[in-house]
Write an enzyme that holds these catalytic residues in place. Sequence first.
Site, short mmCIF file in Angstrom:
data_model
loop_
_atom_site.label_atom_id
_atom_site.label_comp_id
_atom_site.label_asym_id
_atom_site.label_seq_id
_atom_site.Cartn_x
_atom_site.Cartn_y
_atom_site.Cartn_z
N ASP A 1 -9.26 -6.46 -4.57
CA ASP A 1 -8.79 -5.33 -3.77
C ASP A 1 -9.77 -4.15 -3.90
OD1 ASP A 1 -7.45 -3.18 -2.59
OD2 ASP A 1 -5.50 -3.79 -3.35
N HIS B 1 -7.05 -6.30 -0.38
CA HIS B 1 -5.95 -5.37 -0.14
C HIS B 1 -4.90 -5.97 0.79
CE1 HIS B 1 -4.12 -1.47 -0.53
NE2 HIS B 1 -4.15 -1.24 0.77
N SER C 1 0.84 -1.19 0.00
CA SER C 1 0.00 0.00 0.00
C SER C 1 0.88 1.26 0.00
CB SER C 1 -0.94 -0.05 1.20
OG SER C 1 -2.01 0.84 1.07
#
Length: 252
Positions: A204, A232, A99
């Site tokens: 995601d 995610h 991320s």
Amino acid sequence: MSKLMIFYINYESSGARGKKVAFCLPGSLGSAKTDFSPQLASLGSKNLEVISWDPPGYGESRPPSRDFSGNFFVRDSQVAANFMKVVLNYNTYSLLGWSDGGITALQMALSYPERVEKLVVWGANAFIDEKDVKLYNNIRDINKWSERMRKPMENLYGMKYFKSKWEEWIDAMTLLSFRDGGYVLKGDLSTISCPTLIIHGKKDPMVGEYHAQYLHENIKGSQLYVMEDGKHNLHLKYVDEFNKLVSDFLHK
């Protein structure tokens, strides 16, 4: 006059110090414990040291409080590179970035190519567009989060700090979307020369597949691996598959 920034950095490690080391970079407001416990527990070995940190203002790397001014991805990349070289005495290493940590990892590969041996990123993006900003604002209110998602952050920060910094992060990402066409990296992805693995969770909800495709198309020789059921946090939910994938990549 230059401004001297002094940080206390908390980090964790596992495995034996040796020829290979993987530096794990957490996501937004994440820490070594919240974001990489399964990797610290089982990815490290006699042949691989696994290190993760709490970025400045996150987790136990406080004070100072988190600063989201300017391009904090570039700033984090500088602090991370200095941390690995000056504090831990590593001249070269591989990067595992999730991320926001993936964006920082990409920036490190751009800014310090001589130090990055291999690069693994997932749930990461090189730019922020209108769709991303809309998505961020849809999850601005942490009171609407499930308890499972909210509780670890509340336990780590307390409600007040978590709420404040989460909203600051969304505002900062929105500002970055208006600068340089939303491109958040300093440098051209095509100049990344280290072996690169891009992993994407097909389900995601935070980062669209077009971001993974963009990275794959612009980083020469990169590999793209799509987890059909991954979301995610695919490295936390599918630990065995993720760890094997990464281990095979780092050791080949």
